[in-house]
Design a protein around this motif. Structure first.
Motif, PDB file in Angstrom:
ATOM      1  N   LYS A 205     -38.438 122.104 -46.462  1.00 49.11           N
ATOM      2  CA  LYS A 205     -38.981 123.436 -46.199  1.00 49.11           C
ATOM      3  C   LYS A 205     -40.361 123.312 -45.556  1.00 49.11           C
ATOM      4  CE  LYS A 205     -36.451 126.547 -49.224  1.00 49.11           C
ATOM      5  NZ  LYS A 205     -36.539 127.602 -50.247  1.00 49.11           N
ATOM      6  N   GLY A 206     -40.623 124.210 -44.610  1.00 47.39           N
ATOM      7  CA  GLY A 206     -41.890 124.156 -43.882  1.00 47.39           C
ATOM      8  C   GLY A 206     -41.715 123.582 -42.482  1.00 47.39           C
ATOM      9  N   LYS A 207     -40.534 123.061 -42.189  1.00 48.47           N
ATOM     10  CA  LYS A 207     -40.268 122.545 -40.839  1.00 48.47           C
ATOM     11  C   LYS A 207     -38.825 122.871 -40.447  1.00 48.47           C
ATOM     12  CE  LYS A 207     -41.162 118.248 -41.757  1.00 48.47           C
ATOM     13  NZ  LYS A 207     -41.280 116.771 -41.614  1.00 48.47           N
ATOM     14  N   TYR A 208     -38.549 122.779 -39.164  1.00 46.22           N
ATOM     15  CA  TYR A 208     -37.177 122.916 -38.689  1.00 46.22           C
ATOM     16  C   TYR A 208     -36.443 121.599 -38.939  1.00 46.22           C
ATOM     17  CZ  TYR A 208     -37.923 127.388 -36.345  1.00 46.22           C
ATOM     18  OH  TYR A 208     -38.172 128.716 -36.078  1.00 46.22           O
ATOM     19  N   VAL A 209     -35.253 121.707 -39.507  1.00 47.15           N
ATOM     20  CA  VAL A 209     -34.475 120.493 -39.782  1.00 47.15           C
ATOM     21  C   VAL A 209     -33.050 120.679 -39.288  1.00 47.15           C
ATOM     22  CG1 VAL A 209     -33.929 121.281 -42.137  1.00 47.15           C
ATOM     23  CG2 VAL A 209     -33.682 118.870 -41.549  1.00 47.15           C
ATOM     24  N   LEU A 210     -32.549 119.668 -38.628  1.00 47.08           N
ATOM     25  CA  LEU A 210     -31.157 119.663 -38.202  1.00 47.08           C
ATOM     26  C   LEU A 210     -30.365 118.889 -39.247  1.00 47.08           C
ATOM     27  CD1 LEU A 210     -29.374 120.574 -35.743  1.00 47.08           C
ATOM     28  CD2 LEU A 210     -29.428 118.169 -35.043  1.00 47.08           C
ATOM     29  N   LEU A 211     -29.494 119.603 -39.955  1.00 47.18           N
ATOM     30  CA  LEU A 211     -28.624 118.978 -40.947  1.00 47.18           C
ATOM     31  C   LEU A 211     -27.384 118.491 -40.205  1.00 47.18           C
ATOM     32  CD1 LEU A 211     -27.966 118.330 -43.905  1.00 47.18           C
ATOM     33  CD2 LEU A 211     -27.004 120.639 -44.109  1.00 47.18           C
ATOM     34  N   GLU A 212     -27.284 117.189 -40.031  1.00 45.34           N
ATOM     35  CA  GLU A 212     -26.256 116.580 -39.173  1.00 45.34           C
ATOM     36  C   GLU A 212     -25.190 115.886 -40.017  1.00 45.34           C
ATOM     37  OE1 GLU A 212     -24.688 115.324 -35.341  1.00 45.34           O
ATOM     38  OE2 GLU A 212     -26.227 116.791 -35.895  1.00 45.34           O
ATOM     39  N   PHE A 213     -23.924 116.272 -39.822  1.00 49.35           N
ATOM     40  CA  PHE A 213     -22.801 115.629 -40.499  1.00 49.35           C
ATOM     41  C   PHE A 213     -22.116 114.686 -39.512  1.00 49.35           C
ATOM     42  CE2 PHE A 213     -23.547 119.449 -42.932  1.00 49.35           C
ATOM     43  CZ  PHE A 213     -23.360 119.031 -44.248  1.00 49.35           C
ATOM     44  N   TRP A 214     -21.906 113.451 -39.924  1.00 45.88           N
ATOM     45  CA  TRP A 214     -21.348 112.441 -39.031  1.00 45.88           C
ATOM     46  C   TRP A 214     -20.664 111.356 -39.857  1.00 45.88           C
ATOM     47  CZ3 TRP A 214     -23.061 107.185 -38.098  1.00 45.88           C
ATOM     48  CH2 TRP A 214     -23.991 106.745 -39.046  1.00 45.88           C
ATOM     49  N   ALA A 215     -20.166 110.323 -39.182  1.00 45.17           N
ATOM     50  CA  ALA A 215     -19.594 109.159 -39.863  1.00 45.17           C
ATOM     51  C   ALA A 215     -19.595 107.985 -38.884  1.00 45.17           C
ATOM     52  CB  ALA A 215     -18.173 109.438 -40.340  1.00 45.17           C
TER      53      ALA A 215
ATOM     54  N   GLY B 253     -16.415 109.651 -48.508  1.00 37.97           N
ATOM     55  CA  GLY B 253     -15.633 109.980 -47.331  1.00 37.97           C
ATOM     56  C   GLY B 253     -15.523 111.480 -47.110  1.00 37.97           C
ATOM     57  N   TRP B 254     -14.282 111.947 -46.841  1.00 43.43           N
ATOM     58  CA  TRP B 254     -14.059 113.364 -46.593  1.00 43.43           C
ATOM     59  C   TRP B 254     -14.304 114.213 -47.829  1.00 43.43           C
ATOM     60  CZ3 TRP B 254     -13.863 115.641 -42.099  1.00 43.43           C
ATOM     61  CH2 TRP B 254     -13.459 114.921 -40.971  1.00 43.43           C
ATOM     62  N   LYS B 255     -14.412 113.580 -48.996  1.00 41.22           N
ATOM     63  CA  LYS B 255     -14.680 114.327 -50.225  1.00 41.22           C
ATOM     64  C   LYS B 255     -16.176 114.394 -50.535  1.00 41.22           C
ATOM     65  CE  LYS B 255     -10.167 113.350 -52.277  1.00 41.22           C
ATOM     66  NZ  LYS B 255      -9.431 112.781 -53.431  1.00 41.22           N
ATOM     67  N   ASN B 256     -17.003 114.057 -49.538  1.00 36.16           N
ATOM     68  CA  ASN B 256     -18.451 114.163 -49.710  1.00 36.16           C
ATOM     69  C   ASN B 256     -18.799 115.554 -50.236  1.00 36.16           C
ATOM     70  OD1 ASN B 256     -21.242 115.027 -48.654  1.00 36.16           O
ATOM     71  ND2 ASN B 256     -21.278 112.817 -48.350  1.00 36.16           N
ATOM     72  N   GLU B 257     -19.591 115.604 -51.301  1.00 38.18           N
ATOM     73  CA  GLU B 257     -19.872 116.882 -51.972  1.00 38.18           C
ATOM     74  C   GLU B 257     -20.679 117.841 -51.102  1.00 38.18           C
ATOM     75  OE1 GLU B 257     -21.474 116.186 -55.844  1.00 38.18           O
ATOM     76  OE2 GLU B 257     -19.737 115.015 -56.504  1.00 38.18           O
ATOM     77  N   VAL B 258     -21.577 117.306 -50.287  1.00 37.92           N
ATOM     78  CA  VAL B 258     -22.355 118.180 -49.402  1.00 37.92           C
ATOM     79  C   VAL B 258     -21.454 118.725 -48.290  1.00 37.92           C
ATOM     80  CG1 VAL B 258     -24.343 118.362 -47.868  1.00 37.92           C
ATOM     81  CG2 VAL B 258     -24.477 116.928 -49.902  1.00 37.92           C
ATOM     82  N   ALA B 259     -20.558 117.886 -47.800  1.00 36.91           N
ATOM     83  CA  ALA B 259     -19.611 118.345 -46.781  1.00 36.91           C
ATOM     84  C   ALA B 259     -18.757 119.477 -47.338  1.00 36.91           C
ATOM     85  CB  ALA B 259     -18.733 117.190 -46.318  1.00 36.91           C
ATOM     86  N   GLY B 260     -18.344 119.357 -48.595  1.00 36.80           N
ATOM     87  CA  GLY B 260     -17.579 120.423 -49.225  1.00 36.80           C
ATOM     88  C   GLY B 260     -18.399 121.690 -49.371  1.00 36.80           C
ATOM     89  N   LEU B 261     -19.670 121.532 -49.736  1.00 38.33           N
ATOM     90  CA  LEU B 261     -20.570 122.671 -49.909  1.00 38.33           C
ATOM     91  C   LEU B 261     -20.736 123.444 -48.605  1.00 38.33           C
ATOM     92  CD1 LEU B 261     -22.605 124.100 -51.857  1.00 38.33           C
ATOM     93  CD2 LEU B 261     -24.335 122.495 -51.028  1.00 38.33           C
ATOM     94  N   TYR B 262     -20.730 122.701 -47.478  1.00 44.39           N
ATOM     95  CA  TYR B 262     -20.939 123.313 -46.170  1.00 44.39           C
ATOM     96  C   TYR B 262     -19.629 123.526 -45.397  1.00 44.39           C
ATOM     97  CZ  TYR B 262     -26.011 123.261 -46.440  1.00 44.39           C
ATOM     98  OH  TYR B 262     -27.318 123.524 -46.793  1.00 44.39           O
ATOM     99  N   GLY B 263     -18.501 123.358 -46.074  1.00 42.37           N
ATOM    100  CA  GLY B 263     -17.222 123.654 -45.440  1.00 42.37           C
ATOM    101  C   GLY B 263     -16.881 122.780 -44.258  1.00 42.37           C
ATOM    102  N   ILE B 264     -17.298 121.520 -44.283  1.00 45.80           N
ATOM    103  CA  ILE B 264     -17.073 120.630 -43.152  1.00 45.80           C
ATOM    104  C   ILE B 264     -15.649 120.082 -43.169  1.00 45.80           C
ATOM    105  CG2 ILE B 264     -17.807 118.510 -42.007  1.00 45.80           C
ATOM    106  CD1 ILE B 264     -19.844 120.823 -41.903  1.00 45.80           C
ATOM    107  N   ASN B 265     -14.905 120.341 -42.096  1.00 39.09           N
ATOM    108  CA  ASN B 265     -13.593 119.714 -41.952  1.00 39.09           C
ATOM    109  C   ASN B 265     -13.421 119.114 -40.561  1.00 39.09           C
ATOM    110  OD1 ASN B 265     -13.168 121.921 -40.329  1.00 39.09           O
ATOM    111  ND2 ASN B 265     -11.334 122.641 -41.381  1.00 39.09           N
ATOM    112  N   ALA B 266     -14.549 118.948 -39.864  1.00 44.34           N
ATOM    113  CA  ALA B 266     -14.561 118.278 -38.566  1.00 44.34           C
ATOM    114  C   ALA B 266     -15.960 117.727 -38.322  1.00 44.34           C
ATOM    115  CB  ALA B 266     -14.174 119.243 -37.452  1.00 44.34           C
ATOM    116  N   VAL B 267     -16.033 116.568 -37.721  1.00 42.23           N
ATOM    117  CA  VAL B 267     -17.318 115.988 -37.343  1.00 42.23           C
ATOM    118  C   VAL B 267     -17.251 115.550 -35.884  1.00 42.23           C
ATOM    119  CG1 VAL B 267     -18.116 115.233 -39.608  1.00 42.23           C
ATOM    120  CG2 VAL B 267     -16.549 113.765 -38.338  1.00 42.23           C
ATOM    121  N   PRO B 268     -18.405 115.602 -35.169  1.00 35.72           N
ATOM    122  CA  PRO B 268     -19.726 115.977 -35.660  1.00 35.72           C
ATOM    123  C   PRO B 268     -19.850 117.474 -35.925  1.00 35.72           C
ATOM    124  CG  PRO B 268     -19.801 115.660 -33.300  1.00 35.72           C
ATOM    125  CD  PRO B 268     -18.425 115.228 -33.727  1.00 35.72           C
TER     126      PRO B 268
END
Length: 376
Positions: A262-272, A330-345
């Protein structure tokens, strides 16, 4: 980019053989699939079937092109017939109300005939129409590869250009056909399956309306429930919403929270590490990071790896200096689940207050967005 539907296949093939999250067999009915693929070498075929979250797979031994699968489903379900090399890949529906029969030739699998119940036949008709749009692209690709092997540089460039143009046109046609199927078949369970793949952050509002137009029985199906849950997830992390906080560990097992940015712009990047499009974007992301890191911009990367050595190796090889975290699930990463990620990048641009202000910014789009935030 590994898009939603491609990601679905990746998820399916990566985890299908260890799936245990499915309805009890006592609540299911038997289905039978028999088939013949002329020219198919003796060996094994696999049939994966179910919803995105309940996918399981069975194996059949082929002999002289013949094969038989028997399984159980609680409702008509999407299925994919494939082999280890994916030279065989046929999309279909299985249904316990009538046997499913497949007839195909190994040299023309796009024209595989799938017959069964009305549900099976209607989806087969749709899938055949989709395959018809892919044939010209495949022909150009084969010409391109032949020119490449013949070291014909002039033809390589010609076919490469034709392929990219044809692929883009095919993608647009495929998307329209998918949308038409969802709208025109509200009583077909396949409409929920296709909507699951049409649904993403950019189509969220339209998808809500599409889901609302599905029949009550399709909405209440297992796949329909998954679509409803995904709509809820994507609504929670839509542009304008506050980014959900989380904590994960770095490569050195140090805990990192999103709130600490918080206090800056951050790019939350999902990758593998195994994601080619992700790795291809790394140089561009590195360029933007170096340009804006002293102006209030940072990157926090969440890896969907499950092997630490591959994750660390990719970080070092690509020279990524920003903070990296993962739970190595892997695909069961908890943060990925929190953010609804089903494709990367995939990524989310988050402002200094913690609000999501953009998503899926790559290439020039990322540079333009940052230039507006940090004018020279």
């Amino acid at each position: 980019m590994i898009n939603a539907k491609q990601a679905a296949y990746t998820l399916l093939l990566a985890g299908v053989f260890c799936s245990t999250n499915f309805t009890a067999d006592a609540q299911k009915k038997d289905f039978t699939l028999t088939g013949h693929i002329t020219g198919l070498p003796d060996g094994e075929l696999y049939l994966a079937y179910g919803t995105m979250k309940t996918m399981k797979a069975d194996t059949a031994v082929t002999k002289n092109g013949d094969f038989v699968f028997k399984g159980k489903v609680s409702e008509p379900s999407y299925a994919m017939l494939f082999n280890k090399t994916y030279t065989v890949k046929i999309d279909l529906y299985v249904d316990a109300t009538a046997p499913v029969i497949i007839e195909a030739n190994i040299d023309s699998l796009y024209d595989a005939k799938v017959q069964g119940s009305p549900v099976v036949n209607e989806y087969a008709k749709y899938n055949q129409a989709q395959n018809d749009t892919r044939k010209p692209v495949q022909v150009i690709y084969e010409q391109w590869m032949k020119a490449y092997n013949d070291k014909d540089s002039v033809s390589v460039e010609k076919y490469k250009s034709q392929f990219n143009r044809a692929r883009n046109e095919q993608s647009d046609m495929s998307r329209k056909m998918q949308l038409d199927f969802i709208q025109e078949h509200p009583n077909h369970p396949g409409a929920a399956w296709e909507l699951m793949h049409y649904l993403d952050g950019k189509t969220l509002e339209k998808s809500k309306g599409l889901f609302g137009n599905l029949s009550k029985s399709v909405q209440a199906s297992e796949q329909g429930k998954e679509v409803s849950a995904r709509i809820a997830t994507l609504s929670r992390i839509a542009v304008g919403q506050m980014a959900p906080n989380f904590q994960q560990l770095t490569t050195e097992s140090a805990p990192v929270t999103l709130a600490s940015y918080k206090g800056k712009y951050v790019l939350l990047e999902f990758w593998a590490s195994w994601c080619g499009p992700c790795r291809a974007e790394s140089p561009n992301l590195l360029k933007e990071y170096k340009h804006y890191k002293d102006k209030g911009f940072d990157v926090l990367a969440v890896s969907l790896d499950d092997k630490k050595d591959k994750w660390v190796e990719a970080i070092q090889k690509d020279g990524m200096p920003w903070t990296q975290v993962s739970d190595l699930k892997g695909w069961k990463n908890e943060v990925a689940g929190l953010y609804g990620i089903n494709a990367v990048p995939a990524n989310f641009l988050i402002d200094p207050t913690g609000k999501i202000v953009a998503r899926d910014l790559r290439g020039e789009e990322l540079g333009k967005a940052l230039a507006k935030i940090f004018p020279m």
